[in-house]
Design an enzyme around this catalytic site. Structure first.
Site, PDB file in Angstrom:
ATOM      1  N   GLY A  89       3.934 -11.532  89.273  1.00 14.69           N
ATOM      2  CA  GLY A  89       4.907 -11.563  90.364  1.00 14.69           C
ATOM      3  C   GLY A  89       4.542 -12.655  91.345  1.00 14.69           C
ATOM      4  N   ARG A 111     -29.055 -13.320  97.402  1.00 10.38           N
ATOM      5  CA  ARG A 111     -28.528 -14.148  96.303  1.00 10.38           C
ATOM      6  C   ARG A 111     -29.627 -14.428  95.279  1.00 10.38           C
ATOM      7  NH1 ARG A 111     -28.837 -20.439  97.742  1.00 10.38           N
ATOM      8  NH2 ARG A 111     -30.386 -20.358  99.399  1.00 10.38           N
ATOM      9  N   GLU A 146     -11.464 -22.290  93.037  1.00  8.94           N
ATOM     10  CA  GLU A 146     -11.660 -20.865  93.313  1.00  8.94           C
ATOM     11  C   GLU A 146     -10.432 -20.015  92.973  1.00  8.94           C
ATOM     12  OE1 GLU A 146     -14.623 -22.928  96.004  1.00  8.94           O
ATOM     13  OE2 GLU A 146     -12.516 -23.229  95.452  1.00  8.94           O
ATOM     14  N   PHE A 184     -15.215 -19.072 101.076  1.00 11.76           N
ATOM     15  CA  PHE A 184     -14.180 -19.589 100.181  1.00 11.76           C
ATOM     16  C   PHE A 184     -13.545 -18.492  99.338  1.00 11.76           C
ATOM     17  CE2 PHE A 184     -16.987 -23.533 100.445  1.00 11.76           C
ATOM     18  CZ  PHE A 184     -16.307 -24.000 101.557  1.00 11.76           C
ATOM     19  N   HIS A 212     -18.071 -23.058 107.332  1.00 13.12           N
ATOM     20  CA  HIS A 212     -18.715 -22.434 106.177  1.00 13.12           C
ATOM     21  C   HIS A 212     -19.327 -21.071 106.519  1.00 13.12           C
ATOM     22  CE1 HIS A 212     -18.035 -26.258 104.361  1.00 13.12           C
ATOM     23  NE2 HIS A 212     -18.781 -26.013 103.302  1.00 13.12           N
ATOM     24  N   ARG A 237     -27.715 -15.998 102.311  1.00 10.98           N
ATOM     25  CA  ARG A 237     -28.390 -17.265 102.015  1.00 10.98           C
ATOM     26  C   ARG A 237     -29.860 -17.170 102.414  1.00 10.98           C
ATOM     27  NH1 ARG A 237     -28.138 -22.879 105.486  1.00 10.98           N
ATOM     28  NH2 ARG A 237     -29.273 -24.178 104.005  1.00 10.98           N
TER      29      ARG A 237
END
Length: 698
Positions: free
Chosen positions: A126, A371, A434, A460, A496, A542
């Site tokens: 859609g 991470r 992305e 992002f 960022h 991070r």
């Protein structure tokens, strides 16, 4: 168009013409009766789709989930009647009454196709262009599964190497997601993917030339696709010739330009924006019936003989499935190891060795960014879980999804030295795409052999959000690895540094948003995500964080969403609820408050969705209603924390964008400090006491 008249020329049987003539009127009857809907594209696509479903598509309407079927994706989901018509004609279980109920609450024919709701619908579409990305993911899965299970078999002879057909409109090809996905498909040389462009040059605002003028065919050639052009969508012979040419291509995806006149053969509205949506009017419907040689006084008509003839496609489908099943049974007998791998991939089994690997990682925590912990999980268990694959939007090493010694997903014969691989590879290089990555992940999950993951910086994730929403809507097993989770990102600055993103994603029903505090919680989060049948977002730091949860048993920590990490010696005076890197600050604040004689419970809450699934008794044990002095601390906006801290609570949050500078300094600049948490606890306790004093004074 070369042939604007409906004639039997080119049809295999006069009953095919009868079926098509009556079928293309049904959308007009449906929309005219309801007063809303999209009929025009369904009318003009009927011949091309009838030829596809009757003669080319490998499918068995009696078994819509047959593993060996081709996949059909209607990216232009607003023309859902196009798909429902073919399912009605082919015998998928839809009948005329279902078509009449199109767009009605609870019907099998919703306004846009919904996966898991209507048999035979391969994906929910859609939002324009999403289906193109889904189709690319489906084709990628077909290539990889074939390479893993039948590496020595030619693709055309493979059991699991289905074709993926996708129909897209001008709107789909205008959207950036389709362009990203098509570029990726061309780079990968995805043979077995056929994209049919309904080139009618009409959108809601009229002639597409007002906003869409590029050479679309040239664009697809530049992507590396083969191109086939069908100039007359009314001519079955021309349609067959185009499909045959597409099937002859074996080394790249195929783009078919199908030239149509929207709503054809509507005499007045056809070819205009008026055909796109809305009731065309009784006179226009009647005139169209006359143009087709039908009785204008008949409504929802389909001759039984023509319907029976169309539904003979079920015989072809049953024969194809039976032949496939025989080959499949022989393959299982001859290749027991690959058959066992097939079963593991279908069921996404977490092997004992993988579980042992997770337990070992959990038992040896390190002070590290979450991470880094996530990367350790992928490196530790990837070899055991061939159904777990994915990649990053050009940030694999930064997102820590670059698995050591894992092969990349590349075309056969790819010559690059930096990322060796092949069609059986584990690591996907999505490029800086992305939005396409999100849609492709959905397609991979829909194929049924995988739990895919996709990574980028958390800020992002905005590019991916439409695809993430659809993954949640469908309940797909996809994991998002979103790193660099807060203003703690530091020197890259406010562009960022995600601020509003946590609550924006928590607002999506069906998405589990997990922000682990340390190594242990990250391992636990992955452990639960691997067994989930819905999407999970891992939001990872991070910067390095201390180990805080190593004393908590595996089943009592992060997997329950929130838990008591540290407690007061008696009933706490206040509760601090924290997530991610701020859990360490909460523990520092607790120590300071303890030195002042204030008892504080610290609750780590990595996943509020998982916490809300727990029973009332458990939730009460973690956040007792009797303790109303509460503080939340999280390096993002405080949008939804009021629910957990109440009227006397305080929220330590970031209510403006970040800043450019070292991460620890930016956090302090934006008020994310242990001192700020201590002050907030004092304010909350004071608010509770003030309320108590007021109540006692009444």
């Amino acid at each position: 168009m070369a042939n604007t008249d409906i004639s039997p020329n080119g049809w295999r049987d006069p009953l095919d013409l009868e079926a098509v003539r009556h079928a293309r009127i049904l959308p007009l009857d449906v929309v005219q009766a309801k007063g809303n809907g999209h009929a025009g594209t369904a009318v003009s696509l009927t011949p091309a789709l009838y030829v596809l479903f009757q003669e080319y598509l490998r499918h068995d309407p009696a078994h819509p989930d047959w593993e060996g079927r081709d996949r059909f994706v209607l990216s232009a989901g607003h023309t859902s009647l196009s798909l429902y018509l073919q399912h009605y004609l082919s015998g998928y279980g839809l009948e005329l009454d279902d078509l009449k109920k199109a767009r009605a609450l609870g019907s099998l024919t919703p306004g846009h196709p919904e996966w898991g709701h209507t048999p035979g619908v391969e994906t929910t579409t859609g939002p324009l262009g999403q289906g193109v990305g889904n189709a690319v993911g489906l084709a990628m899965s077909a290539r990889r599964v074939h390479a893993l299970l039948e590496p020595d078999v030619e693709p055309d002879a493979g059991l699991f190497r289905y074709r993926t057909w996708c129909v897209a409109g001008d709107g789909c090809l205008s959207e950036g997601v389709s362009q990203e996905a098509s570029s990726l498909a061309g780079t990968l040389g995805l043979d077995g993917l056929i994209l049919v462009w309904d080139d009618n040059r009409i959108s809601i605002e009229g002639d597409t030339a007002i906003a869409f003028t590029e050479d679309v065919v040239g664009r697809y050639r530049s992507y590396g696709w083969a191109v086939v052009e069908i100039e007359d969508a009314e001519d079955p012979a021309a349609i067959r010739a185009g499909y045959d040419a597409a099937l002859a291509v074996t080394d790249r995806p195929v783009f078919i330009r199908l030239r149509t006149r929207i709503g054809h053969p509507m005499p007045t509205v056809g070819g205009t924006a008026g055909a796109h949506s809305g009731a065309p009017g009784e006179d226009e419907v009647a005139a169209t019936k006359v143009a087709l040689g039908l009785d204008p006084e008949q409504f929802f008509a389909m001759p039984q003989e023509a319907l029976d003839h169309a539904r003979r496609v079920r015989e072809r489908g049953a024969a194809a499935r039976e032949e496939w099943q025989g080959r499949y049974d022989a393959w299982r007998a001859a290749h027991p190891e690959q058959a066992a791998l097939h079963d593991r991939m279908r069921h996404r089994d977490v092997t004992p060795a993988a579980r042992e690997g997770l337990a070992a990682l959990r038992a040896q925590p390190q002070k590290a960014a979450t991470r880094i912990a996530s990367g350790a999980v992928l490196n530790g268990i990837s070899a055991e879980l061939p159904w777990l694959w994915g990649g990053s939007a050009d940030l694999a090493e930064t997102n820590n999804v670059a698995i050591k010694d894992a092969r990349s997903f590349t075309p056969t014969g790819y010559a690059g030295d930096e990322w060796p691989g092949g069609p059986d590879g584990t690591l996907v290089h999505f490029g800086i795409r992305e939005h396409a990555m999100g849609a492709v992940l959905n397609g991979i999950a829909l194929a049924g052999y995988s739990h895919p993951f996709g990574a980028t910086f958390f800020v992002f994730s905005d590019y991916m959000k439409p695809s993430v929403r659809l993954a949640a809507l469908m309940g797909l097993p996809v994991t998002y690895v979103w790193t660099h989770d807060s203003v703690g990102v530091g020197e890259d600055g406010p562009t960022h540094q995600p601020v509003e993103h946590l609550w924006a994603h928590r607002a999506i029903p069906g998405l589990d948003v997990v922000r682990p505090a340390d190594w242990v919680e990250t391992v636990d989060a992955w452990s639960r995500a691997l067994g989930s049948d819905r999407p999970t977002a891992l939001v990872l730091s991070r910067q390095g964080v201390p180990v805080v949860g190593d004393a908590v048993p595996a089943g009592e920590g992060a997997v329950r969403g929130a838990y008591v990490l540290a407690d007061a010696t008696t009933t706490p005076d206040a509760i601090i609820v924290a997530t991610g890197s701020e859990v360490g600050l909460a523990l520092q604040a607790r120590d300071t408050l303890a030195s002042e004689g204030i008892g504080v419970r610290v609750v780590s809450a990595p996943c509020l969705e998982w916490f809300e699934e727990q029973d009332l008794a458990y939730r009460e044990s973690v956040l007792p209603r009797a303790v109303t002095a509460r503080v939340s601390v999280e390096a993002g906006t405080g949008t939804g924390w009021h629910r957990y801290v109440g009227t006397n609570g305080e929220i330590v949050s970031v209510e403006e964008f970040g800043a450019s500078g070292a991460g620890d300094l930016v956090l302090a600049e934006r008020g994310i400090t242990a001192e700020a948490v201590v002050a907030a606890v004092h304010r909350s306790i004071a608010s509770v006491r003030s309320d108590e004093k007021e109540r006692n004074a009444r």
